[in-house]
Design a protein around this motif. Structure first.
Motif, short mmCIF file in Angstrom:
data_model
loop_
_atom_site.label_atom_id
_atom_site.label_comp_id
_atom_site.label_asym_id
_atom_site.label_seq_id
_atom_site.Cartn_x
_atom_site.Cartn_y
_atom_site.Cartn_z
N GLY A 128 0.82 -1.21 0.00
CA GLY A 128 0.00 0.00 0.00
C GLY A 128 0.85 1.25 0.00
N GLY A 129 0.15 2.40 0.18
CA GLY A 129 0.85 3.67 0.21
C GLY A 129 0.91 4.32 -1.16
N PRO A 130 1.67 5.41 -1.29
CA PRO A 130 1.79 6.11 -2.58
C PRO A 130 2.30 5.19 -3.67
CG PRO A 130 2.79 7.38 -0.79
CD PRO A 130 2.49 6.02 -0.24
N ASP A 131 1.94 5.49 -4.91
CA ASP A 131 2.38 4.68 -6.04
C ASP A 131 3.90 4.72 -6.16
OD1 ASP A 131 1.68 3.18 -8.60
OD2 ASP A 131 2.91 4.83 -9.34
N ALA A 132 4.52 3.55 -6.12
CA ALA A 132 5.98 3.49 -6.09
C ALA A 132 6.60 3.97 -7.40
CB ALA A 132 6.43 2.06 -5.79
N VAL A 133 6.01 3.62 -8.53
CA VAL A 133 6.58 4.02 -9.81
C VAL A 133 6.46 5.53 -10.00
CG1 VAL A 133 6.40 3.78 -12.31
CG2 VAL A 133 6.14 1.77 -10.85
N SER A 134 5.34 6.12 -9.58
CA SER A 134 5.19 7.58 -9.68
C SER A 134 6.22 8.28 -8.79
CB SER A 134 3.78 8.00 -9.25
OG SER A 134 2.81 7.47 -10.12
#
Length: 332
Positions: A218-224
């Motif tokens: 979860g959490g913020p999008d890693a790729v972004s």
């Protein structure tokens, strides 16, 4: 090039001019004396090449001697030059996944333990020109140690890491960027139409080493988050800790299966032109650290050239004196 005592350059010019004038006067007197005595200089009547060689034999040793004195005086003026010295430098953030899955023992002594051991060796081998920071992350992320060149403190921070919670690669990247730029970093609000990405500046000498088994929960999008790092010039090197086959761990009395997820770690690295590597044992992890492509920068440094000038002057003086003795049997 600059000089600490520039007035000595004037002294050097006066001394050299005086020596040249004195030598020419002495040479004219010597030539006149030999002519009166009917001896000559050995040049007249000689062949073309022999005449040139005789002239060189007569003038070269004194010229070397005068040049040596000139260089010596310039050296006493303490010349300095600014040179760009290449070196490994910049900032490295070691971002450790400390989620519960890092307790798995498919890498001995555990995924987190192996990562700590290899990271410690890496930190201890780095020069003081490399600032190293530590970020620990599970479902959230904190800066365990701000970037510093005190590598003893960095090792102590690594050794204090303890596993707990889930995994958020996005939070890890944002926390690492926060440690690099020195201010809070977050992704643009998805609800705002065409929200601009935050301006982080350019940090081309910074590298994030992300150590995780890749099980993002979860959490913020890693790729972004990785793309945001890429726009700031920060490169992310991802290290997959664990095995693809995986294993089972016990969390709060429950049996949980965990395996290395390489896809997301690869995407994160590629978003910043970094590389993904797998570490399925302590030896391979240590080798990954040795092969990390840290940034090579160059820094302008002031370098005093007095020693080089003195060595050159001594060489010229010795050469001039030796040739005078061998060819003419005297000094001057």
């Amino acid at each position: 090039m600059t000089f600490f005592y520039p007035v000595l350059l004037v002294v050097a010019a006066v001394v050299v001019a005086g020596l040249v004038f004195a030598y020419r006067a002495l040479d004219r007197r010597r030539t006149a004396a030999l002519s009166v005595a009917g001896v000559g200089t050995g040049v007249a009547g000689a062949g073309r090449w022999r005449a040139r060689w005789a002239t060189w034999r007569r003038h070269l040793p004194p010229l070397l001697f005068v040049a040596g004195l000139a260089v010596l005086l310039v050296g006493l003026a303490r010349p300095e030059a600014t040179v760009r010295v290449p070196r490994v430098a910049g900032t490295v953030i070691l971002a450790f996944d400390v989620s519960n899955s890092m307790m798995a023992t498919d890498v001995q002594p555990s995924r987190l333990g192996a990562a700590q051991q290899a990271a410690t060796s890496f930190v201890e081998s780095q020069p003081a020109t490399v600032d190293i920071g530590v970020v620990s992350f599970d479902q959230g992320a904190i800066t365990a140690k701000k970037p510093t060149n005190d590598h003893t403190e960095v090792v102590a921070a690594i050794n204090r890491l303890q596993p707990a919670g889930g995994t958020s690669l996005g939070q890890a990247i944002l926390a690492s960027l926060t440690a690099i730029v020195g201010k809070p970093v977050s992704l643009p609000d998805d609800s705002a139409a065409e929200a601009p990405a935050p301006d982080l500046g350019y940090w081309g000498s910074a590298t994030i080493v992300l150590l995780s088994d890749g099980e993002n929960t979860g959490g913020p999008d890693a790729v972004s988050a990785a793309e945001l790092a890429g726009t700031a010039g920060v490169r992310i090197q991802t290290v997959g800790v664990g095995t693809v086959e995986g294993t089972t761990i016990e969390v709060n009395g429950y049996q949980v299966s965990t395996a290395l997820n390489e896809d997301l770690l690869t995407q994160v690295a590629q978003a910043t032109a970094g590389t993904y590597r797998r570490a399925d044992d302590i030896d391979s992890m240590a080798q990954i650290y040795k092969d990390l492509d840290l940034r090579i920068t160059s820094k302008p440094e002031r370098m005093e050239l007095t020693g080089a000038a003195v060595l050159l002057a001594v060489g010229l003086l010795l050469a001039g004196g030796l040739l005078m003795t061998l060819w003419h049997g005297r000094i001057l």
